[in-house]
Design a protein around this motif. Structure first.
Motif, PDB file in Angstrom:
ATOM      1  N   LEU A  39       0.828  -1.213   0.000  1.00 45.97           N
ATOM      2  CA  LEU A  39       0.000   0.000   0.000  1.00 45.97           C
ATOM      3  C   LEU A  39       0.860   1.260   0.000  1.00 45.97           C
ATOM      4  CD1 LEU A  39      -2.950  -0.960   2.323  1.00 45.97           C
ATOM      5  CD2 LEU A  39      -3.134   0.075   0.054  1.00 45.97           C
ATOM      6  N   ALA A  40       1.937   1.256   0.752  1.00 47.22           N
ATOM      7  CA  ALA A  40       2.832   2.422   0.763  1.00 47.22           C
ATOM      8  C   ALA A  40       3.408   2.662  -0.624  1.00 47.22           C
ATOM      9  CB  ALA A  40       3.951   2.219   1.781  1.00 47.22           C
ATOM     10  N   LEU A  41       3.807   1.600  -1.289  1.00 47.91           N
ATOM     11  CA  LEU A  41       4.326   1.728  -2.647  1.00 47.91           C
ATOM     12  C   LEU A  41       3.218   2.175  -3.601  1.00 47.91           C
ATOM     13  CD1 LEU A  41       6.632   1.388  -4.675  1.00 47.91           C
ATOM     14  CD2 LEU A  41       6.058  -1.053  -4.800  1.00 47.91           C
ATOM     15  N   ALA A  42       2.039   1.609  -3.454  1.00 48.21           N
ATOM     16  CA  ALA A  42       0.912   1.977  -4.324  1.00 48.21           C
ATOM     17  C   ALA A  42       0.513   3.436  -4.126  1.00 48.21           C
ATOM     18  CB  ALA A  42      -0.278   1.062  -4.063  1.00 48.21           C
ATOM     19  N   ASP A  43       0.625   3.929  -2.905  1.00 48.69           N
ATOM     20  CA  ASP A  43       0.306   5.338  -2.661  1.00 48.69           C
ATOM     21  C   ASP A  43       1.240   6.259  -3.430  1.00 48.69           C
ATOM     22  OD1 ASP A  43      -1.837   4.792  -1.022  1.00 48.69           O
ATOM     23  OD2 ASP A  43      -0.697   4.993   0.846  1.00 48.69           O
ATOM     24  N   ARG A  44       2.475   5.801  -3.670  1.00 45.84           N
ATOM     25  CA  ARG A  44       3.432   6.606  -4.436  1.00 45.84           C
ATOM     26  C   ARG A  44       3.311   6.382  -5.933  1.00 45.84           C
ATOM     27  NH1 ARG A  44       6.671   4.362  -0.448  1.00 45.84           N
ATOM     28  NH2 ARG A  44       7.787   3.042  -1.943  1.00 45.84           N
ATOM     29  N   ALA A  45       2.939   5.158  -6.335  1.00 47.09           N
ATOM     30  CA  ALA A  45       3.046   4.833  -7.759  1.00 47.09           C
ATOM     31  C   ALA A  45       1.819   4.168  -8.365  1.00 47.09           C
ATOM     32  CB  ALA A  45       4.248   3.913  -7.973  1.00 47.09           C
ATOM     33  N   GLY A  46       0.888   3.723  -7.559  1.00 52.66           N
ATOM     34  CA  GLY A  46      -0.207   2.913  -8.081  1.00 52.66           C
ATOM     35  C   GLY A  46      -1.456   3.694  -8.397  1.00 52.66           C
ATOM     36  N   SER A  47      -2.362   3.018  -9.059  1.00 52.56           N
ATOM     37  CA  SER A  47      -3.648   3.613  -9.396  1.00 52.56           C
ATOM     38  C   SER A  47      -4.607   3.462  -8.218  1.00 52.56           C
ATOM     39  CB  SER A  47      -4.238   2.901 -10.622  1.00 52.56           C
ATOM     40  OG  SER A  47      -4.720   1.613 -10.260  1.00 52.56           O
ATOM     41  N   PRO A  48      -5.656   4.257  -8.173  1.00 52.00           N
ATOM     42  CA  PRO A  48      -6.654   4.109  -7.111  1.00 52.00           C
ATOM     43  C   PRO A  48      -7.264   2.698  -7.082  1.00 52.00           C
ATOM     44  CG  PRO A  48      -6.978   6.180  -8.251  1.00 52.00           C
ATOM     45  CD  PRO A  48      -5.936   5.418  -9.022  1.00 52.00           C
ATOM     46  N   ARG A  49      -7.449   2.103  -8.241  1.00 51.68           N
ATOM     47  CA  ARG A  49      -8.006   0.752  -8.309  1.00 51.68           C
ATOM     48  C   ARG A  49      -7.061  -0.265  -7.656  1.00 51.68           C
ATOM     49  NH1 ARG A  49     -12.047  -1.386 -11.548  1.00 51.68           N
ATOM     50  NH2 ARG A  49     -12.136   0.566 -12.664  1.00 51.68           N
ATOM     51  N   VAL A  50      -5.771  -0.137  -7.918  1.00 53.90           N
ATOM     52  CA  VAL A  50      -4.779  -1.035  -7.314  1.00 53.90           C
ATOM     53  C   VAL A  50      -4.747  -0.829  -5.805  1.00 53.90           C
ATOM     54  CG1 VAL A  50      -2.309  -1.548  -7.154  1.00 53.90           C
ATOM     55  CG2 VAL A  50      -3.376  -1.263  -9.395  1.00 53.90           C
ATOM     56  N   ARG A  51      -4.803   0.421  -5.366  1.00 52.14           N
ATOM     57  CA  ARG A  51      -4.802   0.696  -3.924  1.00 52.14           C
ATOM     58  C   ARG A  51      -6.003   0.038  -3.248  1.00 52.14           C
ATOM     59  NH1 ARG A  51      -2.805   5.762  -5.659  1.00 52.14           N
ATOM     60  NH2 ARG A  51      -4.815   6.767  -5.428  1.00 52.14           N
ATOM     61  N   ASP A  52      -7.173   0.112  -3.890  1.00 50.93           N
ATOM     62  CA  ASP A  52      -8.353  -0.513  -3.288  1.00 50.93           C
ATOM     63  C   ASP A  52      -8.257  -2.033  -3.294  1.00 50.93           C
ATOM     64  OD1 ASP A  52      -9.680   1.636  -2.265  1.00 50.93           O
ATOM     65  OD2 ASP A  52     -11.191   1.748  -3.841  1.00 50.93           O
ATOM     66  N   GLN A  53      -7.650  -2.603  -4.304  1.00 49.12           N
ATOM     67  CA  GLN A  53      -7.463  -4.055  -4.313  1.00 49.12           C
ATOM     68  C   GLN A  53      -6.561  -4.460  -3.137  1.00 49.12           C
ATOM     69  OE1 GLN A  53      -5.664  -5.699  -7.834  1.00 49.12           O
ATOM     70  NE2 GLN A  53      -5.541  -7.740  -6.943  1.00 49.12           N
ATOM     71  N   LEU A  54      -5.494  -3.713  -2.914  1.00 46.38           N
ATOM     72  CA  LEU A  54      -4.592  -4.000  -1.803  1.00 46.38           C
ATOM     73  C   LEU A  54      -5.270  -3.755  -0.461  1.00 46.38           C
ATOM     74  CD1 LEU A  54      -1.373  -2.423  -3.321  1.00 46.38           C
ATOM     75  CD2 LEU A  54      -1.774  -4.869  -2.885  1.00 46.38           C
ATOM     76  N   ARG A  55      -6.050  -2.697  -0.371  1.00 40.95           N
ATOM     77  CA  ARG A  55      -6.792  -2.435   0.870  1.00 40.95           C
ATOM     78  C   ARG A  55      -7.737  -3.591   1.181  1.00 40.95           C
ATOM     79  NH1 ARG A  55      -7.553   3.061  -1.495  1.00 40.95           N
ATOM     80  NH2 ARG A  55      -6.014   4.387  -0.468  1.00 40.95           N
ATOM     81  N   ALA A  56      -8.414  -4.081   0.146  1.00 41.72           N
ATOM     82  CA  ALA A  56      -9.338  -5.198   0.350  1.00 41.72           C
ATOM     83  C   ALA A  56      -8.586  -6.444   0.815  1.00 41.72           C
ATOM     84  CB  ALA A  56     -10.110  -5.484  -0.935  1.00 41.72           C
ATOM     85  N   GLY A  57      -7.420  -6.680   0.261  1.00 39.72           N
ATOM     86  CA  GLY A  57      -6.607  -7.805   0.719  1.00 39.72           C
ATOM     87  C   GLY A  57      -6.211  -7.653   2.175  1.00 39.72           C
ATOM     88  N   LEU A  58      -5.802  -6.457   2.547  1.00 38.06           N
ATOM     89  CA  LEU A  58      -5.447  -6.177   3.933  1.00 38.06           C
ATOM     90  C   LEU A  58      -6.660  -6.386   4.838  1.00 38.06           C
ATOM     91  CD1 LEU A  58      -3.601  -5.149   6.194  1.00 38.06           C
ATOM     92  CD2 LEU A  58      -4.209  -2.804   5.492  1.00 38.06           C
ATOM     93  N   ALA A  59      -7.821  -5.902   4.414  1.00 34.20           N
ATOM     94  CA  ALA A  59      -9.041  -6.064   5.216  1.00 34.20           C
ATOM     95  C   ALA A  59      -9.375  -7.535   5.423  1.00 34.20           C
ATOM     96  CB  ALA A  59     -10.212  -5.340   4.545  1.00 34.20           C
TER      97      ALA A  59
END
Length: 184
Positions: A39-59
């Motif tokens: 998520l930290a890497l995605a916040d710097r380089a990823g798309s909002p969709r990728v961030r939400d996919q990672l957030r869902a995995g974390l959840a």
């Protein structure tokens, strides 16, 4: 290797894979570490969709570890943004988190949304959604409704099984994957 390359997306995929592997191994602390790195890497380089996919995995990992409140909060945000490719899965996971919190009315609402179009399709998303809705019914003491959802889900499983390649291995693996439904 991906840490040393200039491809943040490949690095994200690797971190997600490691996080998911630890989650499968039930090592939720390590899973969380890798999801948070991704998520930290995605916040710097990823798309909002990728961030939400990672957030869902974390959840999902948080819920499996018993942190239902944080899991629910994250999933509520993912669902509200409507960027995720698997909204029925997220609703089902949110329902499960609500059950863990004792918020049964909210759990039923999320489960009902996850199964809203299951009368016109018979895929494994519906099977899992009906299984989750049955779990909420059972938690509410509504045994007849839980059994009805489970019977519908099992009929869908049999419909899907009939379409499988007739090789014995595939049917055996499919049956193993549906074991939790039959156990409930």
């Amino acid at each position: 290797i991906h840490e040393k390359t200039s491809s943040p997306f490949n690095h994200l995929q690797s971190l997600n894979a490691v996080a998911t592997t630890y989650q499968t191994m039930k090592d939720y602390a390590k899973s969380r570490v890798y999801f948070e790195q991704a998520l930290a890497l995605a916040d710097r380089a990823g798309s909002p969709r990728v961030r939400d996919q990672l957030r869902a995995g974390l959840a999902s990992s948080l819920a499996a570890a018993g942190d239902y409140q944080q899991a629910a909060t994250i999933l509520e945000g993912v669902i509200a943004r409507k960027l995720d490719a698997f909204p029925r899965v997220r609703l089902r996971e949110l329902s499960d988190a609500y059950v863990g919190l004792g918020r049964y009315d909210d759990a039923m609402t999320a489960a009902a949304q996850a199964t809203a179009d299951c009368g016109v399709r018979d895929d494994l998303d519906c099977v899992r959604g009906l299984d989750q809705r049955a779990a909420v019914h059972a938690a509410l003491g509504q045994q007849d409704a839980a059994l009805a959802d489970l019977r519908t889900a099992m009929a869908m499983v049999e419909t899907v099984r009939a379409r499988l390649v007739p090789a014995d291995f595939f049917k055996q693996q499919f049956s193993l994957a549906q074991g939790e439904l039959y156990t409930r």
